[in-house]
Write a protein that holds these residues in place. Structure first.
Motif, PDB file in Angstrom:
ATOM      1  N   PHE A 103       0.836  -1.200   0.000  1.00 10.16           N
ATOM      2  CA  PHE A 103       0.000   0.000   0.000  1.00 10.16           C
ATOM      3  C   PHE A 103       0.875   1.256   0.000  1.00 10.16           C
ATOM      4  CE2 PHE A 103      -2.444   3.156   2.602  1.00 10.16           C
ATOM      5  CZ  PHE A 103      -3.424   3.403   1.674  1.00 10.16           C
TER       6      PHE A 103
ATOM      7  N   ALA B 294      10.978  17.141   6.123  1.00  7.98           N
ATOM      8  CA  ALA B 294      11.064  15.925   6.921  1.00  7.98           C
ATOM      9  C   ALA B 294       9.901  14.987   6.652  1.00  7.98           C
ATOM     10  CB  ALA B 294      11.114  16.272   8.394  1.00  7.98           C
ATOM     11  N   LEU B 295       8.800  15.519   6.137  1.00  8.58           N
ATOM     12  CA  LEU B 295       7.623  14.670   5.945  1.00  8.58           C
ATOM     13  C   LEU B 295       7.569  14.048   4.558  1.00  8.58           C
ATOM     14  CD1 LEU B 295       4.772  16.663   7.688  1.00  8.58           C
ATOM     15  CD2 LEU B 295       5.997  14.695   8.538  1.00  8.58           C
ATOM     16  N   ARG B 296       8.502  14.388   3.687  1.00  8.60           N
ATOM     17  CA  ARG B 296       8.408  13.885   2.322  1.00  8.60           C
ATOM     18  C   ARG B 296       8.563  12.381   2.250  1.00  8.60           C
ATOM     19  NH1 ARG B 296      11.731  18.633  -0.498  1.00  8.60           N
ATOM     20  NH2 ARG B 296      10.187  20.202   0.051  1.00  8.60           N
TER      21      ARG B 296
ATOM     22  N   ALA C  93       7.527   8.633   2.743  1.00  7.66           N
ATOM     23  CA  ALA C  93       6.640   7.779   3.537  1.00  7.66           C
ATOM     24  C   ALA C  93       5.812   8.530   4.584  1.00  7.66           C
ATOM     25  CB  ALA C  93       7.432   6.653   4.178  1.00  7.66           C
ATOM     26  N   PRO C  94       6.399   9.473   5.344  1.00  7.32           N
ATOM     27  CA  PRO C  94       5.584  10.096   6.405  1.00  7.32           C
ATOM     28  C   PRO C  94       4.306  10.732   5.876  1.00  7.32           C
ATOM     29  CG  PRO C  94       7.883  10.650   6.727  1.00  7.32           C
ATOM     30  CD  PRO C  94       7.802   9.929   5.417  1.00  7.32           C
TER      31      PRO C  94
ATOM     32  N   PHE D 115       1.703   8.203   5.048  1.00  6.63           N
ATOM     33  CA  PHE D 115       0.943   7.677   6.193  1.00  6.63           C
ATOM     34  C   PHE D 115      -0.101   8.673   6.666  1.00  6.63           C
ATOM     35  CE2 PHE D 115       4.384   4.616   6.591  1.00  6.63           C
ATOM     36  CZ  PHE D 115       3.631   3.487   6.767  1.00  6.63           C
ATOM     37  N   ILE D 116       0.267   9.952   6.672  1.00  8.57           N
ATOM     38  CA  ILE D 116      -0.705  10.951   7.109  1.00  8.57           C
ATOM     39  C   ILE D 116      -1.896  10.967   6.142  1.00  8.57           C
ATOM     40  CG2 ILE D 116      -1.037  13.421   7.494  1.00  8.57           C
ATOM     41  CD1 ILE D 116       1.927  13.459   8.424  1.00  8.57           C
TER      42      ILE D 116
ATOM     43  N   ALA E 279      -2.885   8.438   4.350  1.00  7.87           N
ATOM     44  CA  ALA E 279      -3.647   7.216   4.618  1.00  7.87           C
ATOM     45  C   ALA E 279      -4.561   7.410   5.822  1.00  7.87           C
ATOM     46  CB  ALA E 279      -2.695   6.046   4.855  1.00  7.87           C
TER      47      ALA E 279
ATOM     48  N   MET F  91      11.478   0.697   7.619  1.00 12.35           N
ATOM     49  CA  MET F  91      10.037   0.602   7.376  1.00 12.35           C
ATOM     50  C   MET F  91       9.600  -0.814   7.005  1.00 12.35           C
ATOM     51  SD  MET F  91       8.788   4.101   5.792  1.00 12.35           S
ATOM     52  CE  MET F  91       9.695   4.126   4.281  1.00 12.35           C
TER      53      MET F  91
ATOM     54  N   PHE G 187      -2.331   5.637  11.626  1.00 15.48           N
ATOM     55  CA  PHE G 187      -1.627   6.180  10.461  1.00 15.48           C
ATOM     56  C   PHE G 187      -1.022   7.550  10.777  1.00 15.48           C
ATOM     57  CE2 PHE G 187      -4.586   3.333   8.079  1.00 15.48           C
ATOM     58  CZ  PHE G 187      -3.639   2.623   7.376  1.00 15.48           C
ATOM     59  N   LEU G 188      -1.833   8.413  11.422  1.00 13.37           N
ATOM     60  CA  LEU G 188      -1.361   9.765  11.703  1.00 13.37           C
ATOM     61  C   LEU G 188      -0.147   9.740  12.624  1.00 13.37           C
ATOM     62  CD1 LEU G 188      -4.694  11.730  12.243  1.00 13.37           C
ATOM     63  CD2 LEU G 188      -3.158  11.802  10.292  1.00 13.37           C
TER      64      LEU G 188
ATOM     65  N   GLY H 237       2.954   8.426  10.811  1.00 12.05           N
ATOM     66  CA  GLY H 237       3.453   9.393   9.837  1.00 12.05           C
ATOM     67  C   GLY H 237       4.175  10.544  10.502  1.00 12.05           C
TER      68      GLY H 237
ATOM     69  N   MET I  45       7.483   9.377  12.066  1.00  8.20           N
ATOM     70  CA  MET I  45       8.510   9.171  11.037  1.00  8.20           C
ATOM     71  C   MET I  45       9.097  10.500  10.599  1.00  8.20           C
ATOM     72  SD  MET I  45       7.227   6.414   8.307  1.00  8.20           S
ATOM     73  CE  MET I  45       7.369   4.677   8.610  1.00  8.20           C
ATOM     74  N   GLY I  46       8.220  11.481  10.403  1.00 11.41           N
ATOM     75  CA  GLY I  46       8.687  12.803  10.018  1.00 11.41           C
ATOM     76  C   GLY I  46       9.587  13.396  11.085  1.00 11.41           C
TER      77      GLY I  46
ATOM     78  N   ASN J 173      12.921  11.693  10.986  1.00 12.18           N
ATOM     79  CA  ASN J 173      13.645  12.185   9.811  1.00 12.18           C
ATOM     80  C   ASN J 173      14.341  13.491  10.146  1.00 12.18           C
ATOM     81  OD1 ASN J 173      13.366  10.359   7.794  1.00 12.18           O
ATOM     82  ND2 ASN J 173      11.625  11.339   6.822  1.00 12.18           N
TER      83      ASN J 173
ATOM     84  N   TYR K 191      16.461  12.317   3.654  1.00 12.50           N
ATOM     85  CA  TYR K 191      15.111  12.453   3.105  1.00 12.50           C
ATOM     86  C   TYR K 191      14.979  11.606   1.859  1.00 12.50           C
ATOM     87  CZ  TYR K 191      15.047  16.399   6.200  1.00 12.50           C
ATOM     88  OH  TYR K 191      15.123  17.177   7.296  1.00 12.50           O
TER      89      TYR K 191
END
Lengths: 195, 233
Positions: A30, A168-170, A172-173, A176-177, A179, B18, B184-185, B188, B191-192, B195, B208
């Motif tokens: 996914f 930092a969110l680019r 996978a993160p 997930f958000i 999703a 992951m 999920f939130l 995510g 992880m951010g 990172n 990144y």
């Protein structure tokens, strides 16, 4: 088995108990295969196909081989082997009879063996004591639900690629958000069926 | 590098590589579930890494994956039956995700990339390091979700241990956190966060996954609500 029960099972496995968004099965593909819409569609079809076949195959193995001889405890080992063999077999058949389909789906098939959705459906079928029809329908419904979630995700991610996302969110993160948001939207379906 | 440090930081199975995300998302509704899942992974991974490492000279290369899967599945069955017998409540909470350890990419991944190439002792240490990294990550996720979603931290199994109640959070429950979207939130955002930390500490440009090199201005326009930004160097 009434037709109502079958329809209910399909609707519930696609929308309410969506395999990815509510049951967390098949998260790796996914996130991994949802970057492009084309590959998402290919993966979705391949997973649906294998899920339908494998839930029927697992039902036969469990009902005629394991259960009568009291070998229930071997079911995890048996199922994973059946699934691995089935995926190999499907790959060979498709390669032989439909090279076009093979080029479209071939690269996704080996990935499916380690997709927990496939083993998950087999295990849930045993747990809920579904018969052959219900098992197969549940497998197909789960596959369709997976495909739906994957396609939605791929559509959103194709656009996200071009957005200004915090560094930092680019990757996978943010996936997930996203999703999480889709999952939140899908929770709205919960009122559709009275359990 | 010390295998425990490697498992927690450099190759943390959840936040860096992951792998094994299905159980991570599904069972982190209570802290105790995270501990249980971590222990189950520890037993399976240590056992399978040890056996695969011992057998590595005898397993032909072409059929190694099926052999690994059978070894892993045997350990999973042992853990599954043991847990059902001794800790039925935990077995029920983890449910289908115990048999699904078989297809958990962490286990097969470590078998393929480490145990099949290294002697038994390093393989076992690698398994322990990875499991500790996995368990700590599960605890972090479960802690955040349970605290915000239910206002408690459950360290209780049967009658052993205790459940910590935090009154402020119990009065302000955000139930969404223990529902699927919260999983999920939380993952995510964490992880951010990691990172970001990693970028700060290591300063490596590879921290990144995506660069914005290929982003076209026109497409970016769509997401920006009409503003065209100058691309940063």
């Amino acid at each position: 088995m009434s037709i109502e029960a079958v329809i209910l099972l399909v609707v519930s496995s696609i929308f309410i108990n969506n395999f990815v968004l509510a049951k967390f099965l098949g998260i790796c593909p996914f996130i991994g295969v949802s970057k492009k819409l084309d590959s998402a569609i290919g993966m979705g079809i391949a997973v649906t196909f294998v899920l339908t076949l494998s839930s029927a195959a697992a039902w036969f193995v469990y009902t005629y081989l394991l259960h009568p001889y009291g070998l229930d405890y071997l079911k995890t080992i048996a199922f994973i082997l059946v699934i691995a063999a089935l995926v190999q077999f499907v790959e060979m058949v498709i390669r032989k009879f439909s090279p076009a389909l093979y080029t479209a789906l071939g690269i996704y098939l080996p990935l499916i063996t380690t997709n927990c959705a496939v083993l998950g459906v087999a295990a849930i079928n045993v747990q809920k004591e579904y018969n052959l029809l219900m098992s197969t329908v549940y497998g197909a419904g789960a596959g369709l639900g997976f495909t739906l979630a994957l396609i939605l995700m791929a559509g959103i991610r194709e656009r996200l690629e071009d957005c200004r996302i915090p560094r930092a969110l680019r990757g996978a993160p943010i996936a997930f958000i996203t999703a999480g948001m889709i999952s939140l939207a899908f929770m709205g379906f919960a009122g559709m069926i009275k359990e | 590098m010390n295998p425990v440090r490697r498992g927690i930081f450099k190759e943390n199975p959840i936040f860096v590589i992951m792998l094994g995300l299905c159980p991570t998302l599904a069972i982190t509704t209570e802290v105790i579930n995270g501990i249980g899942m971590g222990l189950a992974i520890l037993v399976v991974l240590t056992g399978s890494n040890l056996f695969i490492s011992l057998l590595r000279a005898w397993v032909p290369d072409t059929i190694r994956i099926p052999v690994f899967i059978v070894i892993i599945a045997s350990f999973v069955t042992i853990v599954d039956l043991t847990m059902q017998a001794l800790l039925p409540s935990l077995a029920e909470a983890l449910g289908i995700f115990i048999p699904l350890i078989v297809v958990n990419c962490i286990i097969l991944g470590r078998a393929e990339s480490f145990a099949s190439k290294n002697p038994p002792l390093p393989s076992v240490l690698d398994a322990i390091g990875m499991s500790i990294g996995f368990t700590l990550s599960l605890l972090l996720l479960a802690g955040i979700r349970e605290l915000l979603g239910n206002g408690t931290l459950t360290f209780q199994i049967l009658d052993i241990g205790t459940t910590i109640h935090i009154p402020f959070f119990e009065e302000h429950k955000a139930a969404i956190m223990i529902l699927p979207p919260g999983a999920f939130l939380t993952l995510g955002l964490l992880m951010g966060f990691f990172n970001h930390i990693r970028k700060r500490m290591v300063g490596s440009p590879n921290a990144y996954t995506l660069s914005d090199q290929h982003i076209s201005r026109a497409r970016r326009f769509l997401c920006n609500g009409g503003r065209v930004e100058r691309r940063k160097a």
